[in-house]
Every structure is written in structure tokens, then in C-alpha cells.
Design a protein around this motif. Sequence first.
Motif, PDB file in Angstrom:
ATOM      1  N   PHE A  59     -30.970 -29.127  14.698  1.00 55.46           N
ATOM      2  CA  PHE A  59     -30.132 -30.285  15.006  1.00 55.46           C
ATOM      3  C   PHE A  59     -29.184 -29.942  16.162  1.00 55.46           C
ATOM      4  O   PHE A  59     -28.734 -28.801  16.287  1.00 55.46           O
ATOM      5  CB  PHE A  59     -29.299 -30.695  13.783  1.00 55.46           C
ATOM      6  N   ALA A  60     -28.904 -30.927  16.982  1.00 53.91           N
ATOM      7  CA  ALA A  60     -27.948 -30.738  18.081  1.00 53.91           C
ATOM      8  C   ALA A  60     -26.540 -30.608  17.508  1.00 53.91           C
ATOM      9  O   ALA A  60     -26.253 -31.082  16.402  1.00 53.91           O
ATOM     10  CB  ALA A  60     -28.023 -31.899  19.059  1.00 53.91           C
ATOM     11  N   SER A  61     -25.677 -29.966  18.255  1.00 54.98           N
ATOM     12  CA  SER A  61     -24.315 -29.707  17.768  1.00 54.98           C
ATOM     13  C   SER A  61     -23.529 -30.996  17.537  1.00 54.98           C
ATOM     14  O   SER A  61     -22.630 -31.040  16.691  1.00 54.98           O
ATOM     15  CB  SER A  61     -23.569 -28.813  18.760  1.00 54.98           C
ATOM     16  N   ASP A  62     -23.862 -32.055  18.292  1.00 50.66           N
ATOM     17  CA  ASP A  62     -23.121 -33.310  18.141  1.00 50.66           C
ATOM     18  C   ASP A  62     -23.900 -34.358  17.346  1.00 50.66           C
ATOM     19  O   ASP A  62     -23.615 -35.561  17.424  1.00 50.66           O
ATOM     20  CB  ASP A  62     -22.762 -33.876  19.520  1.00 50.66           C
ATOM     21  N   SER A  83     -24.416 -38.167   8.943  1.00 49.14           N
ATOM     22  CA  SER A  83     -25.165 -39.105   8.102  1.00 49.14           C
ATOM     23  C   SER A  83     -26.631 -39.174   8.536  1.00 49.14           C
ATOM     24  O   SER A  83     -27.535 -39.293   7.695  1.00 49.14           O
ATOM     25  CB  SER A  83     -24.533 -40.500   8.171  1.00 49.14           C
ATOM     26  N   GLU A  84     -26.884 -39.069   9.850  1.00 49.78           N
ATOM     27  CA  GLU A  84     -28.257 -39.079  10.338  1.00 49.78           C
ATOM     28  C   GLU A  84     -28.984 -37.787   9.959  1.00 49.78           C
ATOM     29  O   GLU A  84     -30.197 -37.803   9.683  1.00 49.78           O
ATOM     30  CB  GLU A  84     -28.263 -39.271  11.853  1.00 49.78           C
ATOM     31  N   PHE A 130     -29.673 -35.727  19.127  1.00 55.77           N
ATOM     32  CA  PHE A 130     -29.832 -35.490  17.688  1.00 55.77           C
ATOM     33  C   PHE A 130     -30.652 -34.228  17.410  1.00 55.77           C
ATOM     34  O   PHE A 130     -30.324 -33.458  16.512  1.00 55.77           O
ATOM     35  CB  PHE A 130     -30.513 -36.692  17.029  1.00 55.77           C
ATOM     36  N   TRP A 131     -31.705 -34.012  18.182  1.00 58.62           N
ATOM     37  CA  TRP A 131     -32.661 -32.951  17.850  1.00 58.62           C
ATOM     38  C   TRP A 131     -32.990 -32.114  19.076  1.00 58.62           C
ATOM     39  O   TRP A 131     -33.190 -32.637  20.162  1.00 58.62           O
ATOM     40  CB  TRP A 131     -33.946 -33.580  17.306  1.00 58.62           C
TER      41      TRP A 131
END
Length: 254
Positions: free
Chosen positions: A151-154, A158-159, A228-229
Motif C-alpha cells: 500500500f502507498a504511504s498516503d 478505510s480503503e 493507493f497501491w
Amino acid sequence: MRCITASMYSLARNVVVGSERINTTGVAGPARSQAVAINGSLTALGKVIQALGQRADHVPYRDSTLTMLLRSSLGGRACTSVVVNVSQDAEWADETRCSLEFSQRMSVVRTTATAVVGQEVGGELAMAQQALETTRRALAQMETAGMGERFASDAVPSEIRQFQDNTKRLAAEEAKARAAREALAEAKAKDEGGSTDIERLQQQAAVAEKEAHNLRDILLRQKSIKGFWIPPKPGYLAKLAEFKHLEGQLQMLS
């Protein structure tokens, strides 16, 4: 541990009956169930031949008992000969054409006879386990270095939770579909239960496979969300493929 090197040779003779057109023969009862099972096995064999001819990364040997039995003959290390019997009678023209088309697909499969040299007293198994553990450690180091997917840091928390839930649901649906297919194949092979049981298992497998397909699409869309990814690096993917290959070897040796 003292290992003894030994060579192993084997000879297999397999007789595969042709497919049967139920609408033409008009068989019923147990004979019909047997014909359905035979046709299903031949369909699985056709998929294996197609995958081998295309040099595909994955060959679906596990789709039927027949293809599992033929795996050693078709896997590339055997000297394999295929004899296809056809009829000269006009009434069997369709069956003859299907047989000739099958033999044409078989002609693109290439195998080379190879003597399998193994080690007794668990030597080969121990080496496979060691190689797998080494690859597992290498993957862990790559993940620590940020080469694996993540996952990306930001990414929105919830996603992330939704993605994780969908991943768990996908694993559950794939397990359901796999169990239903195995039960269906067993029921057909043993000729147990009526058509209602077979239809029920077919429906269960279809529903689970459809749900799994939908979840894969959802996960792909979630991964495509900007920020996100982070996808894995090519080196990590190569090492992961090596790990899966070693896992398959270990399962065969165990």
C-alpha cells in the motif's frame, strides 16, 4: 546424511477411449454418466494439449484424473508416441475429423526422453527444502527493501480495510470453487448420486467462480486507484515465480 544416487526409468501404456456424442448414441442411466465423465476428461486433456502446444506457463494437469495420470508422459521428459484410430465408414466422419484434429494438436507437443536421477534417503527433498527456505529469505529481504507490492504511504485506511476484506473473500470463494470442482469430479468418476447432485455441485462451482471473478475485478480496480497501491518490482516478481516453482517441486517430492 549419506545420499545414494540412482536412476529411474518407467514405461507407461495408456489407452484413451474417444469422446461419445450422447445425442447420437442415445445412452441412458449409468452409461450416460460414464459418457459424461469420459467427455469431461477428454475436454481436460484437450486443454492440457493446448497449453503444452502454446508453451504456456501453467498446464492444467490437475483438472482431471486422466491428465494427472498422463502428466509424466506429456510433461516433456518422456519419449511419447500417440496412435490415433479412425474409422473409414462415412457414418463416423465427424468422429474421424475430431480424432484427426486432436492428432494435429498433439503433433506440436515436444518431449525428450530423460533419465530421472534422484537421491535416496531424502537427499533431493532436503535440497528442495533448503532452496525454498533460501528463496523465502530472499523474498523477505526484497519486501523489506521496498521491492514487493504494498500500500502507498498516503492510502486511505478505510480503503485498505476494504481491500483486505475483498482479498479474504476472494480466497474463500476460490476455496469453495475448488472444493465443488473436486467433489463434482469425484461424483462423476465414481458414478455416485443422481443428476440432481451433479447439477447442484455444478451450480455451486459456477456461483463461486463467478463471485471470485467479480472480486478479482474489484481488486484490480482498487489497485488502479492513484496513490493507493505500489506494484512490485520485476526482480521481486521473478523471485516470487521461483518460490512458487520450488513449492510445486516440494509438493511432488513430499
